[in-house]
Scaffold this active site. Structure first.
Site, PDB file in Angstrom:
ATOM      1  N   ARG A 186      -2.771   1.072  15.953  1.00  0.00           N
ATOM      2  CA  ARG A 186      -1.866  -0.070  15.840  1.00  0.00           C
ATOM      3  C   ARG A 186      -0.543   0.426  15.285  1.00  0.00           C
ATOM      4  NH1 ARG A 186      -0.686   0.928  11.355  1.00  0.00           N
ATOM      5  NH2 ARG A 186       0.379  -1.068  11.217  1.00  0.00           N
ATOM      6  N   GLY A 187       0.427  -0.532  15.227  1.00  0.00           N
ATOM      7  CA  GLY A 187       1.790  -0.135  14.870  1.00  0.00           C
ATOM      8  C   GLY A 187       2.515   0.142  16.177  1.00  0.00           C
ATOM      9  N   ASP A 237       8.242  -4.979  15.617  1.00  0.00           N
ATOM     10  CA  ASP A 237       7.513  -4.852  16.883  1.00  0.00           C
ATOM     11  C   ASP A 237       8.393  -5.165  18.082  1.00  0.00           C
ATOM     12  OD1 ASP A 237       5.358  -5.268  14.759  1.00  0.00           O
ATOM     13  OD2 ASP A 237       4.305  -4.502  16.516  1.00  0.00           O
TER      14      ASP A 237
HETATM   15  O1  MRU Z   1      -0.709  -5.691  13.997  1.00  0.00           O
HETATM   16  P1  MRU Z   1      -0.148  -4.331  13.662  1.00  0.00           P
HETATM   17  O2  MRU Z   1      -0.876  -3.652  12.566  1.00  0.00           O
HETATM   18  O3  MRU Z   1       0.008  -3.478  14.884  1.00  0.00           O
HETATM   19  O4  MRU Z   1       1.314  -4.665  13.127  1.00  0.00           O
HETATM   20  C1  MRU Z   1       2.144  -3.599  12.790  1.00  0.00           C
HETATM   21  C2  MRU Z   1       3.460  -4.003  12.291  1.00  0.00           C
HETATM   22  O5  MRU Z   1       3.802  -5.164  12.208  1.00  0.00           O
HETATM   23  C3  MRU Z   1       4.414  -2.891  11.988  1.00  0.00           C
HETATM   24  O6  MRU Z   1       5.261  -3.255  10.948  1.00  0.00           O
HETATM   25  C4  MRU Z   1       5.256  -2.584  13.230  1.00  0.00           C
HETATM   26  O7  MRU Z   1       4.447  -2.364  14.335  1.00  0.00           O
HETATM   27  C5  MRU Z   1       6.143  -1.428  13.024  1.00  0.00           C
HETATM   28  S1  MRU Z   1       5.287   0.105  12.972  1.00  0.00           S
HETATM   29  C6  MRU Z   1       6.408   1.344  12.766  1.00  0.00           C
END
Ligand code: MRU
Length: 373
Positions: A54-55, A256
């Site tokens: 994720r991220g 995102d």
């Molecule tokens: O649901 P996730 O864990 O994928 O959400 C991740 C985030 O909101 C992060 O802040 C974003 O993807 C930036 S990662 C460099």
């Protein structure tokens, strides 16, 4: 021999011999470091949907490696005889697999960005340049590896720009995990923290736990603590207090999807932190690789927000269910921070400030004319 830290692991890797995408299963962290291999479209889709990887940037890299692995599978399914496949038949299947992976999560634009980049390369090689299938596969492999390597360079550049916004000894608040585990190295929001740590800045970092999936507690606090950074974990509802106490000099978060007007979608709860930061006069910085800026989306109102299962709120992480059976639950995975609440957007090409429509356009022009090395 010293024990391996979580930062010594690759977030996402390609094993070309095994034809698999290799990831750390982030749902098991910090308790267990489990490395898993993804071979099929279903496994890759599930890993993204279930947040095993994720991220936004890490999702993009996984998808790029994933579509390469699946492209090789297309060839395998014809008995491994590349000469038996016409490009158009290969491409039709490639496109279907790409669309399938793209459906795993809707908000992080890096998923479609990476997949579209891989598709463009495939079409150029096959349709325009008339390359053979083995040549196309090699071009796809190289592109996916480049997406990963670029991510590392981009994060480092964001770290340098971010570091110019703070001073030694500062208190920094971050939300969710925009750390190394969300990227291939450094992270985005954590990049200034890691670079500052290396240079003796002695930051005091506060990590929001980030309900409901606890990326702040399980991942950010874990990776920063493992690195030796001074990090304090707080519940999401404590950010106002630490800011009021004067402990926070800057907020750094990831994102995102950034719309053309600077509105930024990030993990649910980010916009609350931004509003509180504005109230207490704390600068609020969004760290955004340009791959996360979506110029096709005019404002945050058009960003699709992923809705997730109610169980993540009512029972996940608890020994027993903590909400009445049948209660209504609202569980959006992201929210949009209005650009008016954002002090600056930190990219690998520099720092954009209001008015964001113009400053982000300037960043885009820099990218088009200069490229990134
Ligand atoms: O649901 P996730 O864990 O994928 O959400 C991740 C985030 O909101 C992060 O802040 C974003 O993807 C930036 S990662 C460099």
């Amino acid at each position: 021999m010293s024990e391996k830290s979580i930062l010594d692991y690759e977030t996402v890797e390609l094993d070309d011999c095994d034809n698999s995408v290799v990831i750390i299963d982030q749902t098991r962290l910090p308790g267990k470091t489990e490395i898993i291999r993804l071979h099929t479209a279903q496994e890759i889709w599930d890993a993204i949907y279930l947040l095993k990887v994720r991220g936004a940037p890490a999702i993009g890299v996984s998808a790029a490696f994933g579509i390469y692995v699946l492209a090789k599978n297309i060839v395998k399914e014809t008995g491994g005889k590349e000469e038996n496949i016409e490009f158009e038949a290969f491409y039709e299947e490639f496109h279907n697999q790409k669309e399938y992976l793209n459906s795993a999560r809707p908000t992080a634009v890096n998923l479609s960005w990476a997949l579209n980049r891989m598709e463009r390369v495939c079409l150029r090689a096959g349709r325009e340049d008339g390359r053979s299938i083995p040549e196309i596969l090699e071009i796809l492999r190289r592109e996916a590896v480049e997406i990963k390597e670029e991510d590392i360079r981009v994060c480092k550049a964001i770290g340098e720009y971010g570091l110019s916004l703070v001073k030694p000894g500062d208190g920094i608040l971050t939300h969710c995990n925009a750390g190394q585990l969300a990227t291939c190295k450094y992270g985005t929001a954590t990049a200034p923290i890691y670079l500052g740590y290396e240079r003796g800045y002695h930051f005091k970092v506060f990590a929001d736990e980030t309900r409901p999936l606890l990326q702040g507690a399980r991942l950010t606090a874990y990776e920063l603590h493992s690195a030796g950074v001074d990090v304090t974990l707080i519940c999401d509802n404590m950010s106002a207090m630490v800011m009021k106490n004067g402990w926070i000099n800057a907020v750094f978060v990831g994102c995102d999807r950034v719309a053309a007007n600077g509105d930024a979608a990030n993990k649910i709860g980010t916009s609350v932190v931004a509003a509180v930061a504005k109230h207490y006069g704390v600068p609020f910085y969004v760290c955004a690789p340009t791959s996360t800026i979506d110029f096709q989306t005019p404002s945050g109102a058009e960003i699709k927000i992923e809705q997730r299962p109610a169980e993540e709120v009512t029972e996940m992480w608890y020994k027993e269910r903590m909400a009445p059976q049948g209660v209504k639950v609202f569980n959006p995975a992201f929210d949009v921070t209005d650009h008016e609440l954002i002090t600056a957007i930190v990219t690998e090409y520099g720092i954009a400030r209001a008015p964001f429509k113009e400053s982000l356009e300037k960043i885009r022009q820099k990218k088009l004319t200069r490229g990134f090395t």
